[in-house]
Scaffold this active site. Structure first.
Site, PDB file in Angstrom:
ATOM      1  N   ILE A  73       0.896  -1.160   0.000  1.00  0.00           N
ATOM      2  CA  ILE A  73       0.000   0.000   0.000  1.00  0.00           C
ATOM      3  C   ILE A  73       0.935   1.211   0.000  1.00  0.00           C
ATOM      4  O   ILE A  73       1.934   1.242   0.730  1.00  0.00           O
ATOM      5  CB  ILE A  73      -0.939  -0.014   1.231  1.00  0.00           C
ATOM      6  CG1 ILE A  73      -1.886   1.193   1.274  1.00  0.00           C
ATOM      7  CG2 ILE A  73      -0.195  -0.100   2.533  1.00  0.00           C
ATOM      8  CD1 ILE A  73      -2.975   1.092   2.364  1.00  0.00           C
ATOM      9  N   SER A  74       0.665   2.206  -0.837  1.00  0.00           N
ATOM     10  CA  SER A  74       1.595   3.332  -0.985  1.00  0.00           C
ATOM     11  C   SER A  74       1.663   4.184   0.281  1.00  0.00           C
ATOM     12  O   SER A  74       0.754   4.173   1.110  1.00  0.00           O
ATOM     13  CB  SER A  74       1.158   4.227  -2.151  1.00  0.00           C
ATOM     14  OG  SER A  74       0.983   3.463  -3.309  1.00  0.00           O
ATOM     15  N   GLN A  75       2.753   4.939   0.358  1.00  0.00           N
ATOM     16  CA  GLN A  75       2.944   5.906   1.442  1.00  0.00           C
ATOM     17  C   GLN A  75       1.845   6.979   1.345  1.00  0.00           C
ATOM     18  O   GLN A  75       1.563   7.471   0.243  1.00  0.00           O
ATOM     19  CB  GLN A  75       4.321   6.538   1.241  1.00  0.00           C
ATOM     20  CG  GLN A  75       4.695   7.600   2.236  1.00  0.00           C
ATOM     21  CD  GLN A  75       5.926   8.381   1.781  1.00  0.00           C
ATOM     22  OE1 GLN A  75       6.387   8.255   0.633  1.00  0.00           O
ATOM     23  NE2 GLN A  75       6.450   9.183   2.672  1.00  0.00           N
TER      24      GLN A  75
END
Ligand code: SAH
Length: 213
Positions: free
Chosen positions: A61-63
């Site tokens: 999951i992206s930052q």
């Protein structure tokens, strides 16, 4: 969500603001999206850290900062129809769904898409249409899109994808080597003709876009 997570979420929003995310619409969408829902249970105490997290199947999951930045750069209108390639956990999708009319999202790993759809249902997000497929082809029978977002990296963005965007639309995507750093780019299509303009945003590190045969 408990009190500690409430405080951590408020701190995350302040961090995003201090890092240059100014759109209150984007910040509100992030504030209203429970990130803990999209990550494995044993990591939920990291939900409001400004860092990427593993979601299984070698994906992340992206930052939150990168999610906010990409969302801001898309310059979304409430009437927009958006294509997302790389649903992953569905976190970015959920944020987009709060800001646009309709979002089409493509993911190649079926169990990730199943989990993401459970999250969309829990959050009662009804403007998301998803499919399990190879995003390289885009979603031809649903185009043109106002915006396209790629949440996986590609060495170059093919014309067949960009041609699914209407004149005046945009695409935000990490472009570059499949392993290592890529450049996050904002690609704008001219208002009256198929002419493209590239803007470099910043260096990023995304998982690669995999080609299925
Ligand atoms: N935005 C996501 C992060 C996704 S990570 C989130 O918020 O969680 C990138 C995702 O792109 C992964 O789930 C990966 O499986 C997917 N992906 C990689 N190649 C793809 C392809 N060709 N078509 C569709 N999805 C792809």
């Amino acid at each position: 969500m408990d009190d500690v997570q409430d405080i951590e979420k408020a701190q995350l929003i302040m961090t995003l603001r201090s890092m240059g995310i100014l759109s209150s619409k984007v910040l509100t969408a992030i504030e209203k999206t429970p990130r803990e829902l999209f990550i494995p249970k044993h990591l939920s105490h990291y939900a409001y850290e400004n860092s990427p997290l593993p979601i299984g199947y070698d994906q992340t999951i992206s930052q939150p900062y990168i999610v906010a930045l990409m969302t801001e750069k898309l310059d979304l209108k409430s009437s927009d129809v958006v294509l997302e390639i790389g649903t992953g956990s569905g976190y970015q999708t959920s944020i987009l769904s709060k800001l646009v009319r309709k979002i089409y999202t493509i993911e190649r790993i079926k169990p990730l898409l199943v989990n993401a759809k459970i999250c969309f249902d829990k959050l009662k997000l009804t403007n998301i249409v998803s499919k399990c497929a190879d995003g390289h082809l885009g979603w031809k029978n649903m185009c043109p899109f106002d915006k396209i977002i790629l949440t996986c990296s590609t060495p170059m963005i093919k014309d067949n994808l960009l041609r699914q965007i209407r004149f005046g639309g945009k695409c935000v995507a990490p472009i570059g080597k499949l392993n290592g750093n890529q450049m996050l780019k904002c690609i704008t299509i001219s208002q009256n003709e198929y002419k493209i303009h590239f803007e470099d945003i910043c260096e990023v590190n995304f998982v690669p876009m995999i080609k299925d045969n």
